[in-house]
Design a protein around this motif. Sequence first.
Motif, PDB file in Angstrom:
ATOM      1  N   GLU A 107       0.812  -1.368  -0.027  1.00  0.00           N
ATOM      2  CA  GLU A 107       0.203  -0.032   0.080  1.00  0.00           C
ATOM      3  C   GLU A 107       0.781   1.268  -0.017  1.00  0.00           C
ATOM      4  O   GLU A 107       0.478   2.213  -0.612  1.00  0.00           O
ATOM      5  CB  GLU A 107      -0.997  -0.051   1.150  1.00  0.00           C
ATOM      6  CG  GLU A 107      -2.057   0.814   1.078  1.00  0.00           C
ATOM      7  CD  GLU A 107      -2.845   0.658   0.054  1.00  0.00           C
ATOM      8  OE1 GLU A 107      -3.408   1.725  -0.601  1.00  0.00           O
ATOM      9  OE2 GLU A 107      -3.387  -0.319  -0.555  1.00  0.00           O
ATOM     10  N   PHE A 108       1.968   1.256   0.701  1.00  0.00           N
ATOM     11  CA  PHE A 108       3.101   2.330   0.932  1.00  0.00           C
ATOM     12  C   PHE A 108       3.436   2.706  -0.278  1.00  0.00           C
ATOM     13  O   PHE A 108       3.643   3.844  -0.819  1.00  0.00           O
ATOM     14  CB  PHE A 108       3.968   1.928   2.018  1.00  0.00           C
ATOM     15  CG  PHE A 108       5.160   3.104   2.110  1.00  0.00           C
ATOM     16  CD1 PHE A 108       5.065   4.095   2.593  1.00  0.00           C
ATOM     17  CD2 PHE A 108       6.220   2.646   1.308  1.00  0.00           C
ATOM     18  CE1 PHE A 108       5.902   5.114   2.641  1.00  0.00           C
ATOM     19  CE2 PHE A 108       7.351   3.858   1.164  1.00  0.00           C
ATOM     20  CZ  PHE A 108       7.022   4.977   2.263  1.00  0.00           C
ATOM     21  N   LYS A 109       3.806   1.641  -1.417  1.00  0.00           N
ATOM     22  CA  LYS A 109       4.281   1.725  -2.642  1.00  0.00           C
ATOM     23  C   LYS A 109       3.513   2.750  -3.592  1.00  0.00           C
ATOM     24  O   LYS A 109       4.089   3.146  -4.555  1.00  0.00           O
ATOM     25  CB  LYS A 109       4.836   0.703  -3.238  1.00  0.00           C
ATOM     26  CG  LYS A 109       5.969  -0.138  -2.544  1.00  0.00           C
ATOM     27  CD  LYS A 109       6.385  -1.560  -3.065  1.00  0.00           C
ATOM     28  CE  LYS A 109       7.153  -2.113  -2.406  1.00  0.00           C
ATOM     29  NZ  LYS A 109       7.247  -3.589  -2.908  1.00  0.00           N
ATOM     30  N   LYS A 110       2.077   2.707  -3.169  1.00  0.00           N
ATOM     31  CA  LYS A 110       1.125   3.261  -4.185  1.00  0.00           C
ATOM     32  C   LYS A 110       1.083   5.008  -3.647  1.00  0.00           C
ATOM     33  O   LYS A 110       0.175   5.643  -4.363  1.00  0.00           O
ATOM     34  CB  LYS A 110      -0.071   2.838  -3.873  1.00  0.00           C
ATOM     35  CG  LYS A 110      -0.249   1.285  -4.534  1.00  0.00           C
ATOM     36  CD  LYS A 110      -1.757   0.615  -4.056  1.00  0.00           C
ATOM     37  CE  LYS A 110      -1.764  -0.595  -4.463  1.00  0.00           C
ATOM     38  NZ  LYS A 110      -2.889  -1.466  -3.923  1.00  0.00           N
ATOM     39  N   THR A 111       1.781   5.265  -2.672  1.00  0.00           N
ATOM     40  CA  THR A 111       1.593   6.858  -2.048  1.00  0.00           C
ATOM     41  C   THR A 111       2.296   7.656  -2.927  1.00  0.00           C
ATOM     42  O   THR A 111       3.480   7.502  -3.559  1.00  0.00           O
ATOM     43  CB  THR A 111       2.455   6.935  -0.688  1.00  0.00           C
ATOM     44  OG1 THR A 111       1.934   6.020   0.003  1.00  0.00           O
ATOM     45  CG2 THR A 111       2.288   8.129   0.006  1.00  0.00           C
ATOM     46  N   ARG A 112       1.536   8.794  -3.267  1.00  0.00           N
ATOM     47  CA  ARG A 112       1.912   9.764  -4.401  1.00  0.00           C
ATOM     48  C   ARG A 112       2.312  10.986  -3.789  1.00  0.00           C
ATOM     49  O   ARG A 112       3.129  11.676  -4.407  1.00  0.00           O
ATOM     50  CB  ARG A 112       1.008   9.924  -5.272  1.00  0.00           C
ATOM     51  CG  ARG A 112       0.537   8.854  -6.517  1.00  0.00           C
ATOM     52  CD  ARG A 112       1.793   8.441  -7.230  1.00  0.00           C
ATOM     53  NE  ARG A 112       1.780   7.011  -7.699  1.00  0.00           N
ATOM     54  CZ  ARG A 112       2.563   6.037  -7.425  1.00  0.00           C
ATOM     55  NH1 ARG A 112       3.737   6.409  -6.670  1.00  0.00           N
ATOM     56  NH2 ARG A 112       2.526   4.833  -7.898  1.00  0.00           N
ATOM     57  N   SER A 113       1.843  11.333  -2.373  1.00  0.00           N
ATOM     58  CA  SER A 113       2.145  12.749  -1.954  1.00  0.00           C
ATOM     59  C   SER A 113       3.564  12.640  -0.848  1.00  0.00           C
ATOM     60  O   SER A 113       3.494  11.542  -0.150  1.00  0.00           O
ATOM     61  CB  SER A 113       1.008  12.889  -0.923  1.00  0.00           C
ATOM     62  OG  SER A 113       1.386  13.731   0.058  1.00  0.00           O
ATOM     63  N   THR A 114       4.220  13.478  -1.191  1.00  0.00           N
ATOM     64  CA  THR A 114       5.672  13.318  -0.302  1.00  0.00           C
ATOM     65  C   THR A 114       5.224  13.475   1.183  1.00  0.00           C
ATOM     66  O   THR A 114       5.986  12.839   1.946  1.00  0.00           O
ATOM     67  CB  THR A 114       6.531  14.349  -0.885  1.00  0.00           C
ATOM     68  OG1 THR A 114       6.731  14.361  -2.282  1.00  0.00           O
ATOM     69  CG2 THR A 114       7.913  14.199  -0.421  1.00  0.00           C
ATOM     70  N   ALA A 115       4.295  14.472   1.498  1.00  0.00           N
ATOM     71  CA  ALA A 115       4.119  14.483   2.834  1.00  0.00           C
ATOM     72  C   ALA A 115       3.599  13.237   3.438  1.00  0.00           C
ATOM     73  O   ALA A 115       4.087  12.793   4.544  1.00  0.00           O
ATOM     74  CB  ALA A 115       3.296  15.549   2.902  1.00  0.00           C
ATOM     75  N   LYS A 116       2.818  12.519   2.668  1.00  0.00           N
ATOM     76  CA  LYS A 116       2.033  11.402   3.303  1.00  0.00           C
ATOM     77  C   LYS A 116       3.071  10.215   3.303  1.00  0.00           C
ATOM     78  O   LYS A 116       3.082   9.438   4.111  1.00  0.00           O
ATOM     79  CB  LYS A 116       0.857  10.874   2.494  1.00  0.00           C
ATOM     80  CG  LYS A 116      -0.385  11.623   2.790  1.00  0.00           C
ATOM     81  CD  LYS A 116      -1.419  11.007   1.897  1.00  0.00           C
ATOM     82  CE  LYS A 116      -2.806  12.064   2.114  1.00  0.00           C
ATOM     83  NZ  LYS A 116      -3.933  11.567   1.190  1.00  0.00           N
ATOM     84  N   LEU A 117       4.220  10.242   2.561  1.00  0.00           N
ATOM     85  CA  LEU A 117       4.975   9.316   2.389  1.00  0.00           C
ATOM     86  C   LEU A 117       5.849   9.275   3.774  1.00  0.00           C
ATOM     87  O   LEU A 117       6.039   8.308   4.298  1.00  0.00           O
ATOM     88  CB  LEU A 117       5.927   9.628   1.130  1.00  0.00           C
ATOM     89  CG  LEU A 117       6.954   8.430   0.648  1.00  0.00           C
ATOM     90  CD1 LEU A 117       6.046   7.293  -0.192  1.00  0.00           C
ATOM     91  CD2 LEU A 117       7.963   9.074  -0.491  1.00  0.00           C
ATOM     92  N   VAL A 118       6.108  10.430   4.352  1.00  0.00           N
ATOM     93  CA  VAL A 118       6.806  10.601   5.188  1.00  0.00           C
ATOM     94  C   VAL A 118       6.359   9.927   6.423  1.00  0.00           C
ATOM     95  O   VAL A 118       6.632   9.309   7.349  1.00  0.00           O
ATOM     96  CB  VAL A 118       7.487  12.262   5.693  1.00  0.00           C
ATOM     97  CG1 VAL A 118       8.187  12.296   6.880  1.00  0.00           C
ATOM     98  CG2 VAL A 118       8.298  12.565   4.451  1.00  0.00           C
ATOM     99  N   SER A 119       4.993  10.459   6.660  1.00  0.00           N
ATOM    100  CA  SER A 119       4.225  10.123   7.905  1.00  0.00           C
ATOM    101  C   SER A 119       3.986   8.431   7.559  1.00  0.00           C
ATOM    102  O   SER A 119       4.015   7.652   8.869  1.00  0.00           O
ATOM    103  CB  SER A 119       3.083  10.823   7.924  1.00  0.00           C
ATOM    104  OG  SER A 119       2.145  10.577   6.864  1.00  0.00           O
ATOM    105  N   LYS A 120       3.634   7.971   6.668  1.00  0.00           N
ATOM    106  CA  LYS A 120       3.318   6.685   6.154  1.00  0.00           C
ATOM    107  C   LYS A 120       4.482   5.714   6.645  1.00  0.00           C
ATOM    108  O   LYS A 120       4.491   4.623   7.142  1.00  0.00           O
ATOM    109  CB  LYS A 120       3.038   6.148   5.112  1.00  0.00           C
ATOM    110  CG  LYS A 120       1.470   6.684   4.650  1.00  0.00           C
ATOM    111  CD  LYS A 120       0.921   6.288   3.091  1.00  0.00           C
ATOM    112  CE  LYS A 120      -0.323   6.615   3.107  1.00  0.00           C
ATOM    113  NZ  LYS A 120      -0.811   5.925   1.509  1.00  0.00           N
TER     114      LYS A 120
END
Length: 171
Positions: A82-95
């Motif tokens: 699921e993490f690999k589908k993250t597109r937002s840089t901000a969400k990437l850090v928190s996830k």
Amino acid sequence: NKGMRTRLGCLSHKSDSCSDFTAILPDKPNRALKRLSTEEATRWADSFDVLLSHKYGVAAFRAFLKTEFSEENLEFWLACEEFKKTRSTAKLVSKAHRIFEEFVDVQAPREVNIDFQTREATRKNIQEPSLTCFDQAQGKVHSLMEKDSYPRFLRSKMYLDLLSQSQRRLS
């Protein structure tokens, strides 16, 4: 009430004692079980990745892992996917931090079994998270499940009963 007892029974006993699959399948279990073909369930034995690519396969494998108290491995693997589908840089850090704290860190609530070097490499990777920062740890966990839990799942009464139930519907 009977359904809840069955679910609890499936979770509290070893995998050999669970034969009611309505407790493990997602969505509407009876409809799901009717839709699961013997061919699909049989294909899960072709390879671990085939099992992981099928939502009912994942559900059945998750239920099996729960009986062995090792579902954190699958949950971590799924969280990484699921993490690999993250597109937002901000969400990437928190996830990335959430996944690390939940599964990778020493004494994490659902700590996965990985070696010290992999844990430390992952700790470094999440300092500047990218879509690949969990790849090494995810690979180790995938390999562990494939070599250890997956063969036991294929031999389990749970899987064999699932195959048998799907075959009975055809006859």
